[in-house]
Design an enzyme around this catalytic site. Structure first.
Site, PDB file in Angstrom:
ATOM      1  CG  ASP A 163      -2.054   0.992   1.105  1.00  0.00           C
ATOM      2  OD1 ASP A 163      -3.208   0.546   0.949  1.00  0.00           O
ATOM      3  OD2 ASP A 163      -1.798   2.221   1.164  1.00  0.00           O
ATOM      4  CB  ILE A 164       0.751   4.322  -2.072  1.00  0.00           C
ATOM      5  CG1 ILE A 164       1.813   5.261  -2.605  1.00  0.00           C
ATOM      6  CG2 ILE A 164      -0.513   5.083  -1.705  1.00  0.00           C
ATOM      7  CD1 ILE A 164       1.477   5.852  -3.965  1.00  0.00           C
TER       8      ILE A 164
ATOM      9  CG  ASN B 233     -12.678  -0.666   3.537  1.00  0.00           C
ATOM     10  OD1 ASN B 233     -13.180  -1.006   4.602  1.00  0.00           O
ATOM     11  ND2 ASN B 233     -11.482  -0.095   3.462  1.00  0.00           N
TER      12      ASN B 233
ATOM     13  CD  GLU C 258     -10.003   6.903   0.174  1.00  0.00           C
ATOM     14  OE1 GLU C 258      -8.825   6.635  -0.125  1.00  0.00           O
ATOM     15  OE2 GLU C 258     -10.343   7.861   0.884  1.00  0.00           O
ATOM     16  CB  VAL C 259      -9.194   1.867  -5.134  1.00  0.00           C
ATOM     17  CG1 VAL C 259      -8.788   1.398  -6.530  1.00  0.00           C
ATOM     18  CG2 VAL C 259      -8.204   2.900  -4.613  1.00  0.00           C
TER      19      VAL C 259
ATOM     20  CG  HIS D 140      -8.599  -2.758  -2.579  1.00  0.00           C
ATOM     21  ND1 HIS D 140      -9.540  -2.138  -3.375  1.00  0.00           N
ATOM     22  CD2 HIS D 140      -8.515  -2.012  -1.452  1.00  0.00           C
ATOM     23  CE1 HIS D 140      -9.989  -1.058  -2.758  1.00  0.00           C
ATOM     24  NE2 HIS D 140      -9.400  -0.963  -1.578  1.00  0.00           N
TER      25      HIS D 140
ATOM     26  CG  HIS E 202      -6.807  -2.970   2.947  1.00  0.00           C
ATOM     27  ND1 HIS E 202      -6.090  -1.800   2.809  1.00  0.00           N
ATOM     28  CD2 HIS E 202      -8.025  -2.731   2.388  1.00  0.00           C
ATOM     29  CE1 HIS E 202      -6.840  -0.895   2.195  1.00  0.00           C
ATOM     30  NE2 HIS E 202      -8.027  -1.440   1.932  1.00  0.00           N
TER      31      HIS E 202
END
Ligand code: 5GP
Length: 125
Positions: free
Chosen positions: A39-40, A97, A105-106, A110, A112
């Protein structure tokens, strides 16, 4: 901004661009079904995202429409990455999420993977 997970897939989302190699990532693992990368903006000492190769907005979209092979491949990839990162013995947390209330958000599914320290109880405020 959280996304509406009921909208159609947008192939201009940031993870679609990472999958196409248009944007770099710190890759951890890749196979036919999944890509995993750091993750960024990490929220734990280890914070890795695992995404399916297919175009799915969310866990909801994926669980409803993905093939059995895609689902098996993705779930096995998540487990493989956690094992490869050495997280099984100390423990780790998975999070996906989905939509507005979760603050997704994306708009590409995904999961995590969080680990690398005691994460404490899960808190919902
Ligand atoms: P969400 O809130 O959708 O579950 O989480 C999106 C995650 O994607 C966030 O933790 C955020 O830091 C991460 N992220 C957003 N853009 C990028 C990017 O360009 N590269 C990487 N590696 N992670 C990103």
């Amino acid at each position: 901004m959280p996304i509406d997970a009921t909208l159609p897939y947008d192939d201009q989302n940031i993870f679609a661009k990472i999958l196409r190699g248009e944007i770099p990532c710190k890759k951890v693992f890749e196979d036919d079904w999944a890509l995993a990368f750091h993750d960024i903006n990490p929220q734990a000492p280890t914070h890795v995202l695992v995404i399916p190769k297919g175009a799915y907005v969310s866990w909801d979209d994926f669980s409803a429409k993905a093939s059995d092979a895609e689902i098996a491949g993705f779930v096995r990839a998540v487990g493989h990455v956690a094992r490869a990162l050495g997280l099984v013995e100390p423990g780790y947390r998975l999070l996906a999420n989905i939509g507005m209330d979760s603050h997704q958000e994306v708009p590409h599914l995904h999961v995590h993977i969080f680990g690398g320290k005691p994460l404490g109880p899960m808190l919902m405020r």
